[in-house]
Design a protein around this motif. Structure first.
Motif, short mmCIF file in Angstrom:
data_model
loop_
_atom_site.label_atom_id
_atom_site.label_comp_id
_atom_site.label_asym_id
_atom_site.label_seq_id
_atom_site.Cartn_x
_atom_site.Cartn_y
_atom_site.Cartn_z
N THR A 113 0.79 -1.27 -0.06
CA THR A 113 0.03 0.06 0.03
C THR A 113 0.84 1.25 0.05
O THR A 113 1.87 1.26 0.94
N VAL A 114 0.55 2.13 -1.01
CA VAL A 114 1.48 3.46 -1.01
C VAL A 114 0.52 4.59 -0.55
O VAL A 114 -0.81 4.65 -1.14
N CYS A 115 0.78 5.39 0.50
CA CYS A 115 0.04 6.65 0.80
C CYS A 115 0.83 7.63 0.58
O CYS A 115 2.29 7.82 0.32
N TYR A 116 0.47 8.90 0.33
CA TYR A 116 0.91 10.35 0.38
C TYR A 116 0.41 11.38 1.29
O TYR A 116 -0.35 10.95 1.84
N ALA A 117 0.85 12.42 0.93
CA ALA A 117 0.60 13.56 1.94
C ALA A 117 0.12 14.79 1.13
O ALA A 117 0.78 15.71 1.09
N PRO A 118 -1.17 14.82 0.55
CA PRO A 118 -1.69 15.98 -0.21
C PRO A 118 -1.80 17.25 0.67
O PRO A 118 -2.24 17.18 1.98
N GLY A 119 -1.44 18.38 0.21
CA GLY A 119 -1.79 19.65 0.92
C GLY A 119 -0.75 20.10 1.76
O GLY A 119 -0.56 20.92 2.54
N ARG A 120 0.62 19.19 1.95
CA ARG A 120 1.55 19.35 2.98
C ARG A 120 2.03 20.55 2.77
O ARG A 120 2.40 21.25 3.83
N ASN A 121 2.24 21.23 1.72
CA ASN A 121 2.86 22.48 1.52
C ASN A 121 2.25 23.57 0.93
O ASN A 121 2.87 24.47 0.44
N ALA A 122 0.97 23.27 1.02
CA ALA A 122 -0.13 24.35 0.18
C ALA A 122 0.14 25.90 0.86
O ALA A 122 0.22 26.79 0.00
N THR A 123 0.25 25.90 2.33
CA THR A 123 0.34 27.12 2.78
C THR A 123 1.63 27.74 2.32
O THR A 123 1.63 29.04 1.92
N ALA A 124 2.56 26.99 2.68
CA ALA A 124 3.97 27.75 2.30
C ALA A 124 4.10 28.02 0.91
O ALA A 124 4.80 29.23 0.63
N ALA A 336 -6.21 7.07 4.71
CA ALA A 336 -6.83 8.31 4.13
C ALA A 336 -6.25 8.77 3.02
O ALA A 336 -7.14 9.29 2.14
N HIS A 337 -5.06 8.64 2.61
CA HIS A 337 -4.79 9.01 1.17
C HIS A 337 -3.83 7.91 0.61
O HIS A 337 -2.64 8.00 0.65
N CYS A 338 -4.53 6.97 -0.28
CA CYS A 338 -4.03 5.79 -0.65
C CYS A 338 -4.00 6.19 -2.12
O CYS A 338 -4.75 6.47 -2.87
N ALA A 339 -2.71 5.96 -2.62
CA ALA A 339 -2.37 6.11 -4.03
C ALA A 339 -2.49 4.94 -5.13
O ALA A 339 -2.43 5.29 -6.12
N ASN A 340 -2.92 3.89 -4.34
CA ASN A 340 -2.91 2.70 -5.25
C ASN A 340 -4.01 1.62 -4.66
O ASN A 340 -3.95 0.82 -4.28
N PRO A 341 -5.39 2.27 -4.78
CA PRO A 341 -6.36 1.51 -3.74
C PRO A 341 -6.87 0.17 -4.47
O PRO A 341 -7.37 -0.54 -3.72
N GLY A 342 -6.30 -0.13 -5.53
CA GLY A 342 -6.33 -1.55 -6.18
C GLY A 342 -5.73 -2.53 -5.28
O GLY A 342 -6.32 -3.60 -5.14
N VAL A 343 -4.50 -2.24 -4.51
CA VAL A 343 -4.14 -3.16 -3.56
C VAL A 343 -4.98 -3.24 -2.42
O VAL A 343 -4.92 -4.38 -1.70
N LEU A 344 -5.94 -2.66 -1.98
CA LEU A 344 -7.12 -2.70 -1.12
C LEU A 344 -8.55 -3.22 -1.59
O LEU A 344 -9.03 -3.57 -0.86
N GLY A 345 -8.08 -3.81 -2.97
CA GLY A 345 -9.42 -4.23 -3.49
C GLY A 345 -10.52 -3.12 -3.90
O GLY A 345 -11.54 -3.58 -3.98
N GLU A 346 -9.97 -2.03 -4.10
CA GLU A 346 -10.81 -0.95 -4.44
C GLU A 346 -10.50 -0.44 -5.89
O GLU A 346 -9.50 -0.18 -6.23
#
Length: 349
Positions: A113-124, A336-346
Motif C-alpha cells: 500500500t502506497v500513501c502520500y501527503a496531499p496539501g502538506r506544503n499548500a500554505t508555504a 486516508a490518502h492511498c495512491a493505489n487503492p487497487g491493492v486494497l481491492g478498491e
C-alpha cells in the motif's frame, strides 16, 4: 508483535522528525524504528531506476528495508527492483504531495500500500507565490540587484518604471486547488479582482472570492497571471508565446507550480521586449539552472531555487501526515490518502 518501521529522512525532514511522529501516531503499539538519511537537498533529487524525483540509491534502499514492514520517507525510491528485494514491506508512506518517487504499478503487484501527503506544503507555496508576485509587481529584483552593486537609481520612480499595486488590479490564477485558492483569498482581501481558470473547480468555491473565466479571457484581462495547475498532457507548455502576447503589455507572470507549464524562452523574450514588466519564478525547465540560462540576465525577473514548498512547518506537517497513515495501518483502519487503492481491492478513483 513488534512492527519494524524505516524512517528515511533527509536534510529537510530529518529522520528523527519522522521517527518521533510515527511513535506518537502509533500510540501503545510496539515498534522498532530504524533511521536513514538521504542527501537531498544537498544533492539534487532525480531519477532512480524507473522513478523520478527520488534521492539515494536502489542498493541503499534495499539494504535499509531488510525486515521492514513500514517505510515513511520523502524522496526514498520505491522501484520494481527494490520491491523484489523487500518481501516484508507492506506500507510505504511518501510525505510528498504525490507519489512521484514510487512505481505504483509494481507496488500494487507486490501488495504494498502506497500513501502520500496531499496539501502538506499548500500554505508555504501560496505564501511564497505571493512573495514573488509582490516582488515582481514592484520591481524588487532589479532594484535589489542595483543597490547590492552600490547603484542608486532614482529613475525607478519614473512613471514608466514604477510597479503596480494589487488593490484594484485584475489578477488571473490558472488553477484553483489547495494553493491557488489560498492565493486567491489573500489577493481578494487585498482588493484585487481575481479571475480563475480551472475546469475542475466547483462554482460555489469561488463565491465572494473570484470569478471563473476561460483561459483566453483571463489572459487578456489580467495584469498579473500566476500559474497553479498540475502538469498533464493538456497543460504542458500551456503558457507560451501566443498566451503571453495576449496579456496586457507590461504584465507580470508568476510560476511556483511546475516548469513544464511555461515556455521560458518566450517569457525571456517578453521580459526583454517589455511585454512582461516582471516575472517571479521558483520552478524551471532544468534544475539547477544552467550557467548560461537567459533567466539569469533577463530584466525584471525574481528567481528562487524551487523553495516555495519549503518551510519548517511543512517538515512537521509532512511527517505527521505520513505518520498518521502508519497509525491507521497499525489500528487496521483504511488509509486516508492511498495512491493505489487497487491493492486494497478498491477501484481507482
Amino acid at each position: 508483535m513488534t512492527t519494524t518501521v524505516l524512517a528515511a529522512g533527509n536534510h529537510f525532514i530529518h529522520p528523527k522528525l519522522f521517527a518521533d511522529a510515527v511513535r506518537e501516531a502509533a500510540g501503545d503499539a510496539p515498534l522498532t524504528v530504524r533511521e536513514l538519511r538521504f542527501p537531498w537537498p544537498h544533492t539534487p533529487f532525480g531519477p532512480v531506476g524507473e522513478v523520478v524525483e527520488a534521492s539515494g540509491s536502489e542498493d541503499e534502499m534495499i539494504d535499509a528495508l531488510r525486515g521492514v514492514e513500514v517505510c515513511v520517507t520523502e524522496h526514498g525510491p520505491l522501484t520494481e527492483r527494490i520491491l523484489a528485494h523487500s518481501p516484508d514491506l507492506k506500507l510505504f508512506c511518501t510525505s510528498r504531495g504525490g507519489p512521484v518517487n514510487v512505481n505504483l504499478e509494481a507496488a500494487t503487484a507486490h501488495g504494498v500500500t502506497v500513501c502520500y501527503a496531499p496539501g502538506r506544503n499548500a500554505t508555504a507555496t501560496a505564501e511564497h507565490t505571493l512573495t514573488l508576485l509582490l516582488a515582481a509587481a514592484r520591481g524588487v529584483g532589479d532594484t535589489h540587484t542595483d543597490l547590492r552593486k552600490g547603484v542608486w537609481r532614482g529613475d525607478y520612480y519614473d512613471y514608466d518604471n514604477c510597479g503596480i499595486e494589487i488593490e484594484g488590479t485584475t489578477v488571473g490564477l490558472v488553477g484553483y486547488g489547495a494553493i491557488g485558492s489560498r492565493v486567491a483569498r489573500t489577493l481578494a482581501a487585498m482588493g484585487a479582482h481575481v479571475l480563475v481558470h480551472d475546469p475542475y473547480v466547483a462554482p460555489d468555491a469561488l463565491t465572494g472570492i473570484a470569478r471563473q473565466v476561460t483561459l483566453d479571457e483571463l489572459l487578456s484581462r489580467s495584469r498579473i497571471v500566476s500559474l497553479h495547475a498540475r502538469v498533464t498532457e493538456e497543460t504542458k507548455g500551456m503558457i507560451g508565446r501566443d498566451q503571453i502576447a495576449a496579456m496586457p503589455r507590461g504584465s507580470v507572470l508568476v510560476n511556483c507550480a511546475r516548469g513544464a507549464l511555461l515556455d521560458y524562452d518566450a517569457a525571456c523574450d517578453a521580459l526583454e521586449s517589455g511585454q512582461l514588466a516582471g516575472a517571479g519564478f521558483d520552478v524551471f525547465p532544468e534544475e539547477p539552472l544552467p550557467a548560461g540560462s537567459r533567466l539569469l540576465t533577463a530584466p525584471g525577473v525574481v528567481l528562487t531555487p524551487h523553495i516555495a514548498g519549503g518551510s519548517q512547518q511543512v517538515a512537521h506537517k509532512a511527517a505527521r501526515l505520513a505518520a498518521a497513515e502508519v497509525g491507521r495501518y497499525l489500528r487496521g483502519e483504511r488509509p486516508a490518502h492511498c495512491a493505489n487503492p487497487g491493492v486494497l481491492g478498491e477501484p481507482k478513483p
